[in-house]
Design a protein around this motif. Structure first.
Motif, short mmCIF file in Angstrom:
data_model
loop_
_atom_site.label_atom_id
_atom_site.label_comp_id
_atom_site.label_asym_id
_atom_site.label_seq_id
_atom_site.Cartn_x
_atom_site.Cartn_y
_atom_site.Cartn_z
N UNK A 101 -11.52 1.56 55.31
CA UNK A 101 -11.71 2.98 54.97
C UNK A 101 -12.55 3.68 56.02
N UNK A 102 -13.62 3.02 56.47
CA UNK A 102 -14.48 3.61 57.50
C UNK A 102 -13.70 3.83 58.79
N UNK A 103 -12.88 2.85 59.17
CA UNK A 103 -12.07 2.99 60.37
C UNK A 103 -11.06 4.13 60.23
N UNK A 104 -10.48 4.27 59.05
CA UNK A 104 -9.52 5.34 58.81
C UNK A 104 -10.18 6.71 58.93
N UNK A 105 -11.37 6.86 58.35
CA UNK A 105 -12.08 8.14 58.45
C UNK A 105 -12.41 8.48 59.90
N UNK A 106 -12.84 7.47 60.65
CA UNK A 106 -13.18 7.69 62.06
C UNK A 106 -11.95 8.10 62.85
N UNK A 107 -10.84 7.43 62.61
CA UNK A 107 -9.59 7.74 63.32
C UNK A 107 -9.11 9.14 62.96
N UNK A 108 -9.19 9.49 61.69
CA UNK A 108 -8.76 10.82 61.25
C UNK A 108 -9.63 11.90 61.89
N UNK A 109 -10.92 11.65 61.99
CA UNK A 109 -11.82 12.63 62.62
C UNK A 109 -11.48 12.79 64.09
#
Length: 82
Positions: free
Chosen positions: A11-19
């Protein structure tokens, strides 16, 4: 690493990628009326300028062009859509 930790990490990686994916879109907002190339966008944002990274951005810019957010006034050049 248990399943809960793995999911939290994903989830943390997904948020970072989306940002990070939003950065080029935000920068394009400031380029109203200006033509730009994918490599120029990378240089402006301080992103890697290796061919593979720039090709990924070209693909994303192509998708934004097909969606109508950008226009392509010339080969390899992009401009914010009207």
């Amino acid at each position: 690493m248990n399943v809960i930790e793995l999911l939290a990490d994903l989830q943390a990686q997904h948020r970072e990628t989306a940002a990070r994916a939003g950065e080029p879109r935000d920068q394009i907002q400031h380029l109203t009326g200006q033509e730009f190339r994918a490599r120029e966008l990378h240089e402006l944002l301080g992103m890697p300028t290796d061919e593979a990274s720039v090709n990924i951005t070209r693909s994303r810019l192509g998708r934004l062009t097909r969606q109508g957010f950008l226009t392509q006034p010339g080969r390899g050049r992009y401009q914010k859509g009207t």
